[in-house]
Design an enzyme around this catalytic site. Sequence first.
Site, PDB file in Angstrom:
ATOM      1  N   ARG A 166       0.818  -1.292  -0.089  1.00 12.39           N
ATOM      2  CA  ARG A 166       0.042   0.036   0.212  1.00 12.39           C
ATOM      3  C   ARG A 166       0.847   1.356   0.110  1.00 12.39           C
ATOM      4  O   ARG A 166       0.420   2.320   0.359  1.00 12.39           O
ATOM      5  CB  ARG A 166      -1.035  -0.054   1.357  1.00 12.39           C
ATOM      6  CG  ARG A 166      -2.003  -1.096   1.313  1.00 12.39           C
ATOM      7  CD  ARG A 166      -2.867  -0.887   0.223  1.00 12.39           C
ATOM      8  NE  ARG A 166      -3.669  -2.073   0.089  1.00 12.39           N
ATOM      9  CZ  ARG A 166      -3.540  -3.410  -0.383  1.00 12.39           C
ATOM     10  NH1 ARG A 166      -2.325  -3.324  -1.074  1.00 12.39           N
ATOM     11  NH2 ARG A 166      -4.426  -4.155  -0.421  1.00 12.39           N
ATOM     12  N   SER A 240     -11.802   0.503   3.464  1.00 12.77           N
ATOM     13  CA  SER A 240     -11.231   0.241   4.880  1.00 12.77           C
ATOM     14  C   SER A 240     -10.959   1.552   5.441  1.00 12.77           C
ATOM     15  O   SER A 240     -10.018   2.111   4.927  1.00 12.77           O
ATOM     16  CB  SER A 240     -10.102  -0.683   4.665  1.00 12.77           C
ATOM     17  OG  SER A 240     -10.637  -2.009   4.431  1.00 12.77           O
ATOM     18  N   GLU A 338      -6.617   5.034   7.273  1.00 11.16           N
ATOM     19  CA  GLU A 338      -6.220   4.393   5.905  1.00 11.16           C
ATOM     20  C   GLU A 338      -6.313   5.662   4.745  1.00 11.16           C
ATOM     21  O   GLU A 338      -5.471   6.103   3.972  1.00 11.16           O
ATOM     22  CB  GLU A 338      -6.590   3.344   5.204  1.00 11.16           C
ATOM     23  CG  GLU A 338      -5.697   2.409   4.330  1.00 11.16           C
ATOM     24  CD  GLU A 338      -6.177   0.851   4.042  1.00 11.16           C
ATOM     25  OE1 GLU A 338      -5.668   0.008   4.652  1.00 11.16           O
ATOM     26  OE2 GLU A 338      -6.755   1.053   2.966  1.00 11.16           O
TER      27      GLU A 338
HETATM   28  C1  LIG Z   1     -15.637   0.583  -1.228  1.00 12.70           C
HETATM   29  C2  LIG Z   1     -14.261   0.996  -1.420  1.00 12.70           C
HETATM   30  C3  LIG Z   1     -13.399  -0.247  -1.484  1.00 12.70           C
HETATM   31  C4  LIG Z   1     -11.821   0.017  -1.703  1.00 12.70           C
HETATM   32  N1  LIG Z   1     -11.202  -1.141  -1.709  1.00 12.70           N
HETATM   33  C5  LIG Z   1      -9.887  -0.889  -2.053  1.00 12.70           C
HETATM   34  C6  LIG Z   1      -8.953  -2.019  -2.238  1.00 12.70           C
HETATM   35  O1  LIG Z   1      -9.486  -3.166  -2.256  1.00 12.70           O
HETATM   36  N2  LIG Z   1      -7.812  -2.028  -2.171  1.00 12.70           N
HETATM   37  C7  LIG Z   1      -7.072  -0.836  -2.165  1.00 12.70           C
HETATM   38  O2  LIG Z   1      -5.961  -0.666  -2.360  1.00 12.70           O
HETATM   39  N3  LIG Z   1      -7.964   0.328  -2.114  1.00 12.70           N
HETATM   40  C8  LIG Z   1      -9.212   0.290  -2.126  1.00 12.70           C
HETATM   41  N4  LIG Z   1     -10.173   1.234  -1.782  1.00 12.70           N
HETATM   42  C9  LIG Z   1      -9.272   2.684  -1.698  1.00 12.70           C
HETATM   43  C10 LIG Z   1      -9.225   3.420  -3.110  1.00 12.70           C
HETATM   44  O3  LIG Z   1     -10.280   2.728  -3.945  1.00 12.70           O
HETATM   45  C11 LIG Z   1      -8.082   3.357  -3.952  1.00 12.70           C
HETATM   46  O4  LIG Z   1      -6.933   4.027  -2.994  1.00 12.70           O
HETATM   47  C12 LIG Z   1      -8.238   4.150  -5.082  1.00 12.70           C
HETATM   48  O5  LIG Z   1      -6.763   3.889  -6.093  1.00 12.70           O
HETATM   49  C13 LIG Z   1      -7.980   5.760  -5.290  1.00 12.70           C
HETATM   50  O6  LIG Z   1      -8.304   6.212  -6.365  1.00 12.70           O
HETATM   51  P1  LIG Z   1      -8.942   7.567  -6.722  1.00 12.70           P
HETATM   52  O7  LIG Z   1      -8.915   8.054  -8.137  1.00 12.70           O
HETATM   53  O8  LIG Z   1     -10.409   7.722  -5.812  1.00 12.70           O
HETATM   54  O9  LIG Z   1      -7.886   8.471  -5.829  1.00 12.70           O
HETATM   55  P2  LIG Z   1      -8.190   9.809  -4.829  1.00 12.70           P
HETATM   56  O10 LIG Z   1      -9.006   9.392  -3.732  1.00 12.70           O
HETATM   57  O11 LIG Z   1      -8.944  10.885  -5.819  1.00 12.70           O
HETATM   58  O12 LIG Z   1      -6.631  10.125  -4.471  1.00 12.70           O
HETATM   59  C14 LIG Z   1      -6.013   9.243  -3.310  1.00 12.70           C
HETATM   60  C15 LIG Z   1      -4.478  10.121  -3.611  1.00 12.70           C
HETATM   61  O13 LIG Z   1      -3.758   9.754  -4.817  1.00 12.70           O
HETATM   62  C16 LIG Z   1      -3.385  11.091  -5.387  1.00 12.70           C
HETATM   63  N5  LIG Z   1      -3.709  11.094  -6.603  1.00 12.70           N
HETATM   64  C17 LIG Z   1      -4.874  10.431  -7.452  1.00 12.70           C
HETATM   65  N6  LIG Z   1      -4.691  10.332  -8.593  1.00 12.70           N
HETATM   66  C18 LIG Z   1      -3.441  10.818  -8.981  1.00 12.70           C
HETATM   67  C19 LIG Z   1      -2.841  10.957 -10.249  1.00 12.70           C
HETATM   68  N7  LIG Z   1      -3.387  10.847 -11.320  1.00 12.70           N
HETATM   69  N8  LIG Z   1      -1.525  11.512 -10.005  1.00 12.70           N
HETATM   70  C20 LIG Z   1      -0.978  11.867  -8.784  1.00 12.70           C
HETATM   71  N9  LIG Z   1      -1.474  11.397  -7.643  1.00 12.70           N
HETATM   72  C21 LIG Z   1      -2.684  11.301  -7.777  1.00 12.70           C
HETATM   73  C22 LIG Z   1      -4.255  12.004  -4.577  1.00 12.70           C
HETATM   74  O14 LIG Z   1      -3.663  13.230  -4.589  1.00 12.70           O
HETATM   75  C23 LIG Z   1      -4.204  11.512  -3.025  1.00 12.70           C
HETATM   76  O15 LIG Z   1      -3.313  11.681  -2.343  1.00 12.70           O
HETATM   77  C24 LIG Z   1     -11.403   1.377  -1.731  1.00 12.70           C
HETATM   78  C25 LIG Z   1     -11.986   2.368  -1.508  1.00 12.70           C
HETATM   79  C26 LIG Z   1     -13.782   2.243  -1.462  1.00 12.70           C
HETATM   80  C27 LIG Z   1     -14.422   3.377  -1.300  1.00 12.70           C
END
Ligand SMILES: Cc1cc2nc3c(=O)[nH]c(=O)nc-3n(C[C@H](O)[C@H](O)[C@H](O)COP(=O)(O)OP(=O)(O)OC[C@H]3O[C@@H](n4cnc5c(N)ncnc54)[C@H](O)[C@@H]3O)c2cc1C
Length: 342
Positions: A166, A240, A338
């Site tokens: 992670r 989580s 997290e």
């Molecule tokens: C129901 C649910 C289930 C989930 N299950 C999992 C799982 O099984 N495994 C897991 O690992 N995660 C899980 N997550 C967490 C989440 O899905 C991941 O962290 C996902 O990759 C976040 O993507 P996002 O586009 O929403 O990023 P955001 O939440 O918008 O951003 C997260 C971080 O990444 C940075 N970021 C985003 N995009 C970029 C980019 N293009 N360039 C540079 N930095 C960037 C942001 O600045 C921030 O710091 C879950 C979340 C939910 C709501």
Amino acid sequence: MKIEPKENIPLSSYSTMRLGGPARYLLEITSPFEIEPALKWAEEKNLDVMMIGQGSNIVWNDAGFDGLILVNKIMGLEMQDNEYQAFAVIGGGEPWDSVVARIVDANLSGVEHLSLIPGTAGATPVQNVGAYGREIADVLVCVQAYDRQANKMVILSKTECDFSYRKSRFNTVDKNRFFITSVTLALSHDNPMPPFYPALEAFLKSHNITQHTAKNIRQAVIEVRNSKLPDPAKVANCGSFFANPIIDNMQLDSLVEQYPGIPRWEIDSDNTKISAAWMLEQLKLKGYHEPNTGMAIWDKHSLVLVNENAPNTASLLAFRDAIVKKVEEKFGVTLQQEPELI
Ligand SMILES: Cc1cc2nc3c(=O)[nH]c(=O)nc-3n(C[C@H](O)[C@H](O)[C@H](O)COP(=O)(O)OP(=O)(O)OC[C@H]3O[C@@H](n4cnc5c(N)ncnc54)[C@H](O)[C@@H]3O)c2cc1C
């Protein structure tokens, strides 16, 4: 290129927890070429800048963000596939699960275990997303990103991303330095290979699924996830909320003496990961609703905090702190959050 960000935009619409104050400025980016002018625009105004995807791993503070938010909407999925090799180059703003669906539909494997993870493709390397024993680092070849230190587009190989559990350089030493515009994955024509993660294995067995195609594994992952996790489109949550704590041998020995049944996974000879979900279940917190804060713990997964009708982020944080305190008092372990609090 003219940059015209929107002003005073509620960030609750840019987080699956649906809480938080406004962004002073917000701009949806559809091409990597928009990044440099946007950064210059912000620099002239002396503003902080950050890039986000769908906010599925972000909790915004009530104060909001006093700078410029760039929302990654860079689309595109290009597959190069011959008899021997298959690659996909994916725009950072592509919704991740739709990417997985298209790859699986093309009869390619490698990402099926990561089905139904919310968010964008460009965010997957940030926390090295993972599920069911697989992570994006297993298939990632390189990322293309705008490097804010070098002021230019760069390509970073998988090794240069410095992945671990992670973690990557993007959420540690180089946080906010790189804006990821695309990711390149190496895929396979072969079926996913067992052994599968226990929950997945159990599902495959109980449904008599013996053909381990990427399609079947994706379907199994979707069903297992749907049976446990709330859909962020319907129930506000960030997945989580607490990470499984990693503790040293001394702390482990004293904990196991008191609680021999605590689920645990050895990380290395000095450190062990213990189950945060188990601790919350011992405290009878699974399915717990808290009317004062409008928050609850999901009844099918004790690590998922859900916003039922919380008025603000302060309420979520009060709920979080009360849980952390209860776990500390009973187990002497401090839970870490997290999702990022910004
Ligand atoms: C129901 C649910 C289930 C989930 N299950 C999992 C799982 O099984 N495994 C897991 O690992 N995660 C899980 N997550 C967490 C989440 O899905 C991941 O962290 C996902 O990759 C976040 O993507 P996002 O586009 O929403 O990023 P955001 O939440 O918008 O951003 C997260 C971080 O990444 C940075 N970021 C985003 N995009 C970029 C980019 N293009 N360039 C540079 N930095 C960037 C942001 O600045 C921030 O710091 C879950 C979340 C939910 C709501």
